[in-house]
Structure formats: structure tokens, C-alpha cells
Design a protein around this motif. Structure first.
Motif, PDB file in Angstrom:
ATOM      1  N   SER A 189      -2.291   0.599   9.138  1.00 57.80           N
ATOM      2  CA  SER A 189      -1.540   0.391   7.285  1.00 57.80           C
ATOM      3  C   SER A 189      -1.935  -1.752   7.158  1.00 57.80           C
ATOM      4  O   SER A 189      -3.771  -1.365   6.732  1.00 57.80           O
ATOM      5  CB  SER A 189      -0.361   0.665   6.612  1.00 57.80           C
ATOM      6  OG  SER A 189      -0.423   2.653   6.631  1.00 57.80           O
ATOM      7  N   THR A 206      -8.912  -0.165   4.155  1.00 53.55           N
ATOM      8  CA  THR A 206      -8.354   0.760   2.721  1.00 53.55           C
ATOM      9  C   THR A 206      -8.281  -0.129   1.560  1.00 53.55           C
ATOM     10  O   THR A 206      -8.623  -1.678   2.336  1.00 53.55           O
ATOM     11  CB  THR A 206      -6.688   1.740   2.834  1.00 53.55           C
ATOM     12  OG1 THR A 206      -5.862   0.353   3.593  1.00 53.55           O
ATOM     13  CG2 THR A 206      -6.999   2.535   3.878  1.00 53.55           C
ATOM     14  N   LYS A 218       1.139  -1.542   0.099  1.00 52.74           N
ATOM     15  CA  LYS A 218      -0.186   0.435   0.198  1.00 52.74           C
ATOM     16  C   LYS A 218       0.497   1.111  -0.372  1.00 52.74           C
ATOM     17  O   LYS A 218       1.823   1.191   0.586  1.00 52.74           O
ATOM     18  CB  LYS A 218      -0.940   0.099   1.229  1.00 52.74           C
ATOM     19  CG  LYS A 218      -1.705   1.225   1.441  1.00 52.74           C
ATOM     20  CD  LYS A 218      -2.902   0.881   0.727  1.00 52.74           C
ATOM     21  CE  LYS A 218      -3.439   2.125   0.261  1.00 52.74           C
ATOM     22  NZ  LYS A 218      -4.925   2.469  -0.672  1.00 52.74           N
TER      23      LYS A 218
END
Ligand SMILES: Nc1ncnc2c1ncn2[C@@H]1O[C@H](COP(=O)(O)OP(=O)(O)OP(=O)(O)O)[C@@H](O)[C@H]1O
Ligand SMILES: [Mg+2]
Lengths: 261, 360
Positions: free
Chosen positions: A49, A58, A16
Motif C-alpha cells: 500500500s 493509489t 490510506k
């Protein structure tokens, strides 16, 4: 721990990027059935994350994620939630002006039975309030004056309690907790650790991100050490000390040669 | 509770005393020492209180100054009638402002749809009921266009609706040829367009249907916002959109529904305005956008979103009406009415800021 069973979460080669920043750099991830997996790492290592990528908050740029062996590609946290995956976000994701009960039920409100609920779509507030009160009481977090109180009038720790209670109440597959005790007092932290053990006893695995080594070593079955955007290694807390873990995490010491753990 | 067996893994030493510690939950002392703090908390929990107090005080004040002329049932019902159209627009505006948006195009949608209804029913000979349905659907379409630009193209609401305000205004000038549709023509061709202009007398009061429509719109929206999941989501989005997204609200879909509904209400106001004004004029309600925002702000709905009750906007519209009527009947020049409304807006926003600083 059954080593042969399919892992609950298996992620491979997750990437990412945010502009120039690579938040996740070809990282792997594995959560096994029934375990508490602690995730530790420096600030900015990419812990939040990677769990966000797992729960659909995400969408990763690369890599594959398997939930119970089946590939998934979540584009929204709602999809993960529909599978019974709950997350306590580091920033909690509560709506400050709404009440505790409203917050616990956002997106899965209970409607009144009968025509009022069916045609007028009226919410069953008493039922939602009772449920919220019970869950908070279980957590020993009913230190609030009223369940109808807006979340913004709660202390930081009480808010965290609401977010934890929400996740614990609805999860059926697994729970991710991103620093759930960061704002909690000694007593409240202990309650959350007990809750984690309860949830595990119910057979629901947990991913626990924490900077608190004693907590991690107390509840974790395995520890995933995250460094510079990827999984460095996973260790068994029985085989290593806290200082070993910190040394791996900070790069002061070479990680053990990676076995199946 | 699973009791850890291995003492080395049973928590930190300083936690060992927890079992013996005071098991009572923290008892909150009400720590609002000063009166001012208490007022701040009270207003924080009941944001509609300010407009209600202002409304009551202004009614009393003008009753004392202007006397019976002001306080008659007839004058009070007249105020209700005068604010009805702006009131309905303010209801539409409130929806948008609660989501932390703003809609500069509400009045343009309203007038555009009244022109559409008038053109179809009066000039094209379409049955009035059908013309009205087309107008209402057009309102939904115009609202959805705003919503689409805001949620899909991701433009800020202020700029989006500034643009669509011009677009809708140009369209309505084009459709109307900048000409009004005269009241007599409506009466002969399509009297149903004037439905909401009808009135009946009770006591000394003259109740117009547009006033009733306004109240019904507010009550229905109040129900939707407070008693349904949709309403809770609307507030959550205005409060913190990202948090709303993460906690499982389909924020864009909800926002789109808010803009569509708001457009529908604007078109409804357009229909009601035909009865209220008696004709269809492309030049009417040019300042309706700003008037609706005024009512919302005076009603204690926060321009930052997520806070305030829709009923506040009704009280806000009424406060403006009471000031206009009261000052006029007291023989005060129109310019001082405008002056007074200006101060009301500023004071309302100042109070909102103060309430938002409430300590947790
Ligand atoms: N939305 C975003 N936009 C830009 N950069 C981001 C974003 N989210 C995370 N990052 C970057 O990704 C990197 C990893 O962030 P992340 O929040 O995952 O770290 P973390 O390990 O959870 O740290 P902490 O212990 O402080 O919570 C950081 O360098 C951060 O700046
Ligand atoms: Mg983090």
C-alpha cells in the motif's frame, strides 16, 4: 552515504483507508540517494500500500510526498513514470495475451521512423523486440522460446523476470520492487539481486520489498520495518541480526529508539 | 557486476555452487504430447484458424450439395453483398468485444443515422455530402455517449447499451415518424445517399461498393489493432484493465476512443445500408445487434475480451452468409438455417473456452 543530501523520496503522515481497513496509518517513508532500502513486514502490514501511494497507483487520503524535495501529488502511475519512477508490482501488472515485447513497451511504444511512423503510427516491432531480448538476456532470463510469445505462456518466474526487466530498463529516478524474487528460482533470484546491485551502481536507488531475510541483509543499505500500517523503525543491517529484524517486525521485541537512521 | 567483498554478505551457502552450475538456459522441450494438445496450442496462437477452416469446409460442402448454383462467381459475390452491412456492424462490435465490452446498440445507431441522413438530404434539402457528414458525426456522438456512460459513470457495457439501444430506437421512430423514405424520393432528391449500392461486374461476379467498404473497414481496423500502439492498448484493456492501468495505459481515454470509433463505423454502415436496401426503413435491421454479435462470436473473438483477431469477425459474417445461401439453394427450410446458426454460435463459444484453458 551522504546524510545531508535531500532524500529521493520523503513521505510524511501518509494515510490510506479502504472502507474500515486502514492500510496505511500515518506512516513516514524515506528513500535516500543511491541506496537500496529494504522494506520488511508481516503480510498485510501495508508494504504494498505505501509503495503504491508513492508511485501514484493509489492516491493517499492524507499526508505529503516529496520527490527530491519537491511536493508531488500523483493521480496515476503514468505521472510517476514520466518522472522516471518504475515499479514492479506484486501482481506484476502484465497483459497476459500480449507478447513479452509488447508488455515491456506498454504505454511507451516505439514508432517507425519516417512517414510510416508519423502518419500511419506504425510500431517499430523489430526495434522493440530487439530491445526486449537484450534486456532479458542481460538478466539471464532469455529462457523463453520467443520474445513474441504471449506472457500467459510463460512460467510464473519468467513473468516476474519480464516485469523486473521492464522496470530496470526504463527507470531513471528510482525503482520499487514489490517482492521481485517471490516466484524465482535460486539462480534467477541471484540474477535479480545482481541486477539490484548493478542498478545501485548506476546511482539509481531501489526500494525492495521482500520476505527473504538473507536477500534483504545481503543487498540492503537500510531496512525499513513496517508494522501495522506504519513505519516502526529503520535499521542498519550491519548493526542488527536477521533475528533482531524479525523480532521487531513481529512485535516480539521493542524497536530501537529511533535515531536519524 | 559488483562482487560482494564481505563473505558474510555474499548470498546463501547453497548458492555458492551457482557459478559452477550449468550455465545453459533451460531448453524447452515441446511437451505437447497428444495431437489434441498441439491443436489447442495452434488455435491459441492463431484464433482465426477455426473460422477460416469452417468457412472453407462450408464452402466445399455447399459446393458439393448445391453444385454450380452455389459455387458460381455471381452467387459468391452476392453472399459478399448480403453480409456487407452486418459485416461492417460486426467490425464495430468486434472493437467493443475485444475491450471485454458488448454493444447492443450498434444497429440502432446505424438505422438512426441513416434516418438522420435521409431526413436532412431528402426532406430538408441539405446537400447529401453534408447530410452524410452530420450522420457520421452523429454516429461518433452516439458512440461517445455509450463510452462516456461506461468509463465516467462506470456503468456495465451490457446495461448501458441495452438502455441506449431503446433510446436510439425511440429517437429513430420519432425522427422518421415510423415511416420509410421511399427509394424513388432518394433517387430524385439525394442519389449520393445510395452511393454504396453501386456495383460493377468482373467476370461473372457483381461487386457492390458496400462489399468493398466492408473489406476496407476490416483491413483498416486490422492495421490499427495490430500495428499501432492504440491497438495494443485496446487488447491490453480487454485482457486485464487493471494491469493496463498500472502499466501506463490511459484506459478510459482509449475506451472512449473505441466507442467513438465504433459509433462512426455504425454510421458508415447506416450510409451503406441506404444503397444496399434501396430505401430508409426505421424497421430494418432490428436484429442487427444480435447478428453482429453472432458474426463476432463465430469469428473466434472471445466475449471475455483481449483475444481474437478482427478478421475473425469478417469470416464469421461470411460463414453466416454462406450457410444462409447454401441451405437456401439446397432447398432447406429457413427454420433450419436459423437452427444451424444457433449451433455454430454454441460450438464457437465452446471452442473459445477450450482454447483459453491452454496450459502454460
Ligand atoms: N484495494 C484494496 N481494497 C481493500 N483493502 C485493501 C486493498 N489493498 C490493500 N488492502 C488492505 O490493506 C492492508 C495492507 O495490504 P498490503 O497489500 O499493503 O499489505 P502487504 O504488507 O503488502 O502484505 P503482503 O506481504 O501480503 O504483500 C491489508 O489489510 C489489505 O487487506
Ligand atoms: Mg504486498
Amino acid at each position: 552515504m551522504t546524510q545531508t543530501a535531500t532524500p529521493v523520496v520523503q513521505a510524511r503522515g501518509i494515510v490510506k483507508r479502504y472502507g474500515h481497513v486502514t492500510a496505511i496509518d500515518h506512516s513516514d517513508f524515506e528513500l535516500r540517494a543511491g541506496e537500496v532500502l529494504a522494506v520488511i513486514g508481516d503480510n498485510g502490514a501495508g508494504k504494498s500500500s505505501i509503495v503504491k501511494a508513492i508511485c501514484g497507483a493509489t492516491v493517499p487520503d492524507q499526508g505529503e510526498i516529496l520527490i527530491e524535495g519537491k511536493p508531488v501529488r500523483f493521480t496515476s502511475p503514468i505521472e510517476a513514470r514520466d518522472m522516471g519512477i518504475e515499479i514492479v508490482y506484486q501482481n506484476l501488472a502484465l497483459s497476459p495475451a500480449l507478447s513479452i515485447a509488447d508488455n515491456m513497451f506498454t504505454g511507451r511504444e516505439i514508432r517507425k521512423e519516417g512517414w510510416m511512423g508519423k502518419y500511419l503510427r506504425m510500431l517499430d516491432k523489430p526495434a522493440m523486440e530487439k530491445f526486449a531480448r537484450d534486456k532479458l538476456t542481460e538478466l539471464g532470463l532469455m529462457t523463453v522460446q520467443s520474445i513474441k510469445q504471449p506472457v500467459e505462456t510463460l512460467s510464473g518466474g519468467q513473468r516476474q523476470g519480464v516485469a523486473v526487466a521492464r522496470a530496470a530498463a526504463f527507470a531513471t529516478k528510482f525503482i520499487i520492487m514489490d517482492e521481485p524474487t517471490a516466484a524465482l528460482g535460486v539462480k534467477e533470484s541471484r540474477k535479480v539481486l545482481e541486477l539490484i546491485q548493478d542498478v545501485r551502481a548506476r546511482g539509481i536507488p531501489i526500494i525492495l520489498i521482500s520476505h527473504n531475510m538473507p536477500h534483504v541483509f545481503e543487498v540492503a543499505d537500510r531496512i525499513h520495518i513496517h508494522r501495522l500500517g506504519k513505519r516502526l523503525c529503520t535499521i542498519d543491517p550491519k548493526d542488527y541480526t536477521m533475528s533482531d529484524a524479525v523480532a521487531f517486525m513481529t512485535g516480539a521485541k521493542e524497536p530501537p529508539a529511533q535515531d536519524a537512521a | 557486476m559488483s562482487e560482494p567483498t564481505n563473505p558474510a554478505r555474499s548470498g546463501q551457502e547453497f548458492e555458492q555452487d551457482l557459478n559452477r552450475s550449468d550455465a545453459r538456459v533451460a531448453e524447452f522441450e515441446v511437451q505437447n504430447h497428444t495431437l489434441l494438445d498441439r491443436i489447442q496450442h495452434l488455435l491459441h496462437n492463431n484464433p482465426t484458424l477455426v473460422p477460416v477452416i469452417v468457412l472453407v469446409l462450408s464452402l466445399v460442402a455447399f459446393g458439393l450439395i448445391a453444385g454450380g448454383k452455389f459455387f458460381s462467381a455471381f452467387n459468391l459475390s452476392l453472399i459478399l453483398q448480403q453480409v456487407s452491412i452486418i459485416g461492417i456492424l460486426a467490425a464495430a462490435q468486434s472493437l467493443i468485444i475485444i475491450t471485454a465490452g458488448i454493444d447492443l446498440s450498434v444497429a440502432a445507431i446505424m438505422v438512426l443515422m441513416s434516418v438522420v441522413m435521409g431526413n436532412l438530404a431528402v426532406f430538408a434539402g441539405v446537400p447529401s455530402g453534408f447530410a452524410i457528414l452530420v450522420g457520421l458525426a452523429g454516429g461518433v456522438g452516439a458512440g461517445l455517449m455509450n463510452g462516456w456512460l461506461i468509463t465516467r459513470v462506470k456503468l456495465p457495457p451490457f446495461i448501458t447499451t441495452l438502455g441506449t439501444w431503446s433510446i436510439f430506437y425511440a429517437l429513430l421512430l420519432w425522427l422518421s415518424g415510423a415511416q420509410s423514405i421511399r427509394g424513388q424520393d432518394i433517387d430524385t432528391e439525394a442519389p449520393f445517399l445510395k452511393f454504396f449500392g453501386a456495383s460493377f461486374d468482373v467476370g461473372g461476379a457483381r461487386i457492390t461498393l458496400s462489399s468493398i467498404l466492408m473489406i476496407v473497414v476490416f483491413v483498416v481496423l486490422w492495421y490499427m489493432l495490430n500495428k499501432t500502439a492504440w491497438g495494443r492498448h485496446v487488447y491490453a484493456i480487454g485482457d486485464d484493465k487493471e494491469a493496463a492501468d498500472l502499466s501506463g495505459i490511459r484506459t478510459d481515454r482509449t475506451l472512449l476512443s473505441v466507442y467513438g470509433l465504433s459509433g462512426f463505423i455504425c454510421a458508415l454502415a447506416g450510409w451503406a445500408s441506404i444503397g444496399r436496401v434501396g430505401s430508409i426503413s426505421p424497421q430494418s435491421f432490428y436484429e442487427g445487434n444480435l447478428d453482429s454479435i453472432t458474426a463476432v462470436v463465430i469469428g473466434g473473438i472471445s466475449l471475455f475480451g483481449g483475444r481474437g483477431s478482427i478478421m475473425g469477425a469478417l469470416f464469421g459474417a461470411l460463414i453466416v452468409g454462406v450457410f444462409r445461401s447454401g441451405l437456401r439453394l439446397s432447398g432447406v427450410d429457413v427454420l433450419w438455417q436459423v437452427f444451424a446458426i444457433g449451433w455454430l454460435i454454441i460450438i464457437a463459444v465452446a471452442i473459445d473456452q477450450w482454447i483459453r484453458r491452454v496450459s502454460a
